[in-house]
Design a protein around this motif. Structure first.
Motif, mmCIF file in Angstrom:
data_model
loop_
_atom_site.group_PDB
_atom_site.id
_atom_site.type_symbol
_atom_site.label_atom_id
_atom_site.label_comp_id
_atom_site.label_asym_id
_atom_site.label_seq_id
_atom_site.Cartn_x
_atom_site.Cartn_y
_atom_site.Cartn_z
ATOM 1 N N GLU A 199 0.826 -1.208 0.000
ATOM 2 C CA GLU A 199 0.000 0.000 0.000
ATOM 3 C C GLU A 199 0.857 1.254 0.000
ATOM 4 O OE1 GLU A 199 -3.095 2.485 2.854
ATOM 5 O OE2 GLU A 199 -2.530 0.438 3.407
ATOM 6 N N HIS A 216 2.826 1.785 -3.318
ATOM 7 C CA HIS A 216 1.912 2.118 -4.423
ATOM 8 C C HIS A 216 1.494 3.576 -4.359
ATOM 9 C CE1 HIS A 216 -1.389 1.992 -7.268
ATOM 10 N NE2 HIS A 216 -2.175 2.510 -6.329
ATOM 11 N N GLU A 217 1.162 4.059 -3.181
ATOM 12 C CA GLU A 217 0.661 5.423 -3.065
ATOM 13 C C GLU A 217 1.754 6.473 -3.198
ATOM 14 O OE1 GLU A 217 -2.364 6.587 -0.490
ATOM 15 O OE2 GLU A 217 -3.134 4.568 -0.127
ATOM 16 N N TRP A 243 -5.630 11.902 -0.934
ATOM 17 C CA TRP A 243 -6.967 11.571 -1.413
ATOM 18 C C TRP A 243 -7.616 12.698 -2.210
ATOM 19 C CZ3 TRP A 243 -7.710 10.018 4.307
ATOM 20 C CH2 TRP A 243 -7.034 8.808 4.538
ATOM 21 N N ASP A 303 -7.114 13.570 -5.367
ATOM 22 C CA ASP A 303 -7.544 13.082 -6.670
ATOM 23 C C ASP A 303 -7.914 11.606 -6.553
ATOM 24 O OD1 ASP A 303 -4.765 12.609 -6.214
ATOM 25 O OD2 ASP A 303 -4.564 11.932 -8.274
ATOM 26 N N GLU A 304 -8.520 11.067 -7.565
ATOM 27 C CA GLU A 304 -9.125 9.741 -7.470
ATOM 28 C C GLU A 304 -8.109 8.635 -7.237
ATOM 29 O OE1 GLU A 304 -12.034 6.813 -10.134
ATOM 30 O OE2 GLU A 304 -11.791 8.929 -10.649
ATOM 31 N N ASP A 305 -6.950 8.693 -7.904
ATOM 32 C CA ASP A 305 -5.996 7.587 -7.817
ATOM 33 C C ASP A 305 -4.677 7.951 -7.143
ATOM 34 O OD1 ASP A 305 -4.963 9.256 -9.730
ATOM 35 O OD2 ASP A 305 -4.761 7.724 -11.299
ATOM 36 N N GLY A 306 -4.570 9.149 -6.595
ATOM 37 C CA GLY A 306 -3.347 9.543 -5.902
ATOM 38 C C GLY A 306 -2.173 9.847 -6.806
ATOM 39 N N SER A 307 -2.426 10.001 -8.106
ATOM 40 C CA SER A 307 -1.317 10.212 -9.048
ATOM 41 C C SER A 307 -0.659 11.579 -8.872
ATOM 42 C CB SER A 307 -1.805 10.041 -10.491
ATOM 43 O OG SER A 307 -2.845 10.957 -10.781
ATOM 44 N N ARG A 339 2.117 11.159 -6.311
ATOM 45 C CA ARG A 339 3.230 10.389 -6.894
ATOM 46 C C ARG A 339 4.020 11.242 -7.876
ATOM 47 N NH1 ARG A 339 -0.695 6.292 -6.602
ATOM 48 N NH2 ARG A 339 -1.399 6.676 -8.731
ATOM 49 N N ARG A 398 -10.211 -2.215 3.325
ATOM 50 C CA ARG A 398 -9.003 -1.778 2.625
ATOM 51 C C ARG A 398 -7.805 -2.632 3.011
ATOM 52 N NH1 ARG A 398 -7.575 4.130 3.505
ATOM 53 N NH2 ARG A 398 -6.061 3.623 1.884
#
Length: 322
Positions: free
Chosen positions: A75, A78-79, A223, A225-229, A232, A297
Motif C-alpha cells: 500500500e 503504491h501510493e 486523497w 484526486d481519485e488515484d493519488g497520481s 506520486r 481496505r
C-alpha cells in the motif's frame, strides 16, 4: 460547558495523552550512521526481500508482524511511487530500551527507521511495560523508508516526513482527529510555515497539534484526486531534483500555499461534529463505519501484497530450477 472551554479542554487532554503515549512514538533517523546491534534479535524469517529479525521469545508476535509486511509495504509504495525497492531489514525486540541501546535513540522511542539503509527497529513494549501498537509502528517506519526511496533521499520538510509517516501509520486515529478538531474550534491550526518550527517545540500541545495537522494535510494530498497520481507525480519531481514547492506545482497544478488554503477551507465542515460531541466524548457508533472501511481496505492490500511478493519469489527461484 461553552465551546471555547470545550476546545481548550480537548487540547489539554490531547497533550496529556501525547505525554503518556510518547514512549511508544516512532521516528526516522536519517543522519546517524547505522551499525545497529540488537543482540536479542537472534531468530529471523524472510518475507520476499524483507528480513525480519526477532527475539525468539516473541515468535508468535513476530509471525503476526510478518503477515502484515506485504500488505503494509504494498500500500505504501503504491501510493508514494507505484513501485520501490522492497529490501528491508526489520529488528523486532521486546522492549524499547533494547532499541535505545542498539541504535542510540531516546528511551521513549519504540520504533525507529534509518531510511538510507532500509533498517527498521520496533519494540513490543514501551518503557512503562505497556504493549505498543505494532501494526502502527511498522507502517510508520516503513513510510519513512518508502518516502526516502520515492524522493531519492532529497531533503524534505520535517512536517511532510512526519505527516506522511503519521498518515500511513494509522488509517483511523481518533486521538489525532480530536486534537485537530480542538485546534480548529480553539486557538487555530498552524500554517505550513509554522509546522517546521513547531516540531522542535518543547510544548506538548504545540507538538501534538502539529502532528495532527501534518497528518491531516497529507491525508488531504493523498486523497485529493481519485488515484493519488498527483502526489506520486510531485514526489517523482522531487526525486528528479526539483525544488519541493516547485515539484508540488508540477504535480498538483497548485502551489503549496493554494493547497494549504484549499485544505483549510474544508476543515470546519469536516469537523462540525466536534462541538456537538466534545462534551460527552465521541460516540463509538460514529467510528464503526470508519473501522469497517479500514478493515476492507486492509484485506484488499494484504491480498495484493502477498501476490506480488510470491511472484517475486518465483522469479528468484526460476534460474535455480532451470
Amino acid at each position: 460547558m461553552t465551546r471555547p472551554w470545550r476546545a481548550a479542554l480537548g487540547l489539554f487532554l490531547a497533550a496529556l495523552l501525547f505525554l503518556f503515549v510518547a514512549p511508544q512514538a516512532a521516528r526516522a533517523d536519517v543522519s546517524r550512521p547505522v551499525g545497529w546491534s540488537l543482540a536479542s534479535a537472534t531468530s529471523q524469517v524472510h518475507v520476499g526481500r524483507v528480513t525480519l529479525r526477532y527475539d525468539p521469545r516473541l515468535e508468535d508476535e513476530a509471525l503476526a508482524v510478518a503477515r502484515e509486511i506485504p500488505r503494509a509495504w504494498s500500500e505504501i509504495e503504491h501510493e508514494l511511487a507505484g513501485d520501490l525497492d522492497d529490501a528491508l531489514t526489520i529488528h523486532f525486540v521486546a522492549h524499547s530500551g533494547r532499541i535505545a541501546e542498539g541504535t542510540g535513540v531516546p528511551q521513549w522511542a519504540a520504533g525507529v527507521a534509518h531510511p538510507p539503509t532500509g533498517e527498521i527497529a520496533i519494540a513490543a513494549h514501551a518503557p512503562d511495560g505497556s504493549l505498543t501498537d505494532l501494526d502502527g509502528l511498522l507502517r510508520h517506519e516503513m513510510a519513512h523508508v518508502a518516502l526516502y526511496r520515492a524522493t531519492g533521499g532529497q531533503p524534505l520538510p520535517r512536517w511532510f516526513h512526519e505527516g506522511v509517516a503519521e498518515s500511513f501509520g494509522e488509517e483511523i486515529d481518533l486521538m489525532r482527529s480530536q486534537t485537530l478538531a480542538g485546534a480548529i474550534f480553539g486557538a487555530g491550526v498552524p500554517h505550513l510555515e509554522q509546522l517546521e518550527q513547531n516540531f522542535r517545540s518543547t510544548d506538548a500541545i504545540t507538538v501534538t497539534v502539529s502532528y495532527a495537522a501534518a497528518r491531516d494535510f497529507v491525508n488531504f494530498l493523498r486523497w485529493r484526486d481519485e488515484d493519488g497520481s498527483d502526489l506520486r507525480q510531485a514526489l517523482a519531481q522531487v526525486k528528479q531534483g526539483k525544488n519541493f514547492e516547485a515539484a508540488f506545482v508540477n504535480g498538483f497544478g497548485r502551489t503549496l500555499a493554494e493547497l494549504d488554503s484549499e485544505w483549510r477551507t474544508g476543515l470546519t465542515g469536516r469537523f462540525m461534529w466536534f462541538p456537538i460531541v466534545s462534551g460527552d466524548g465521541l460516540p463509538m457508533a460514529l467510528a464503526f463505519p470508519l473501522v469497517f472501511i479500514a478493515a476492507v481496505r486492509r484485506r484488499r492490500h494484504l491480498r495484493a501484497g502477498w501476490a506480488r511478493l510470491e511472484a517475486e519469489d518465483a522469479a528468484l527461484r526460476a534460474p535455480f530450477a532451470a
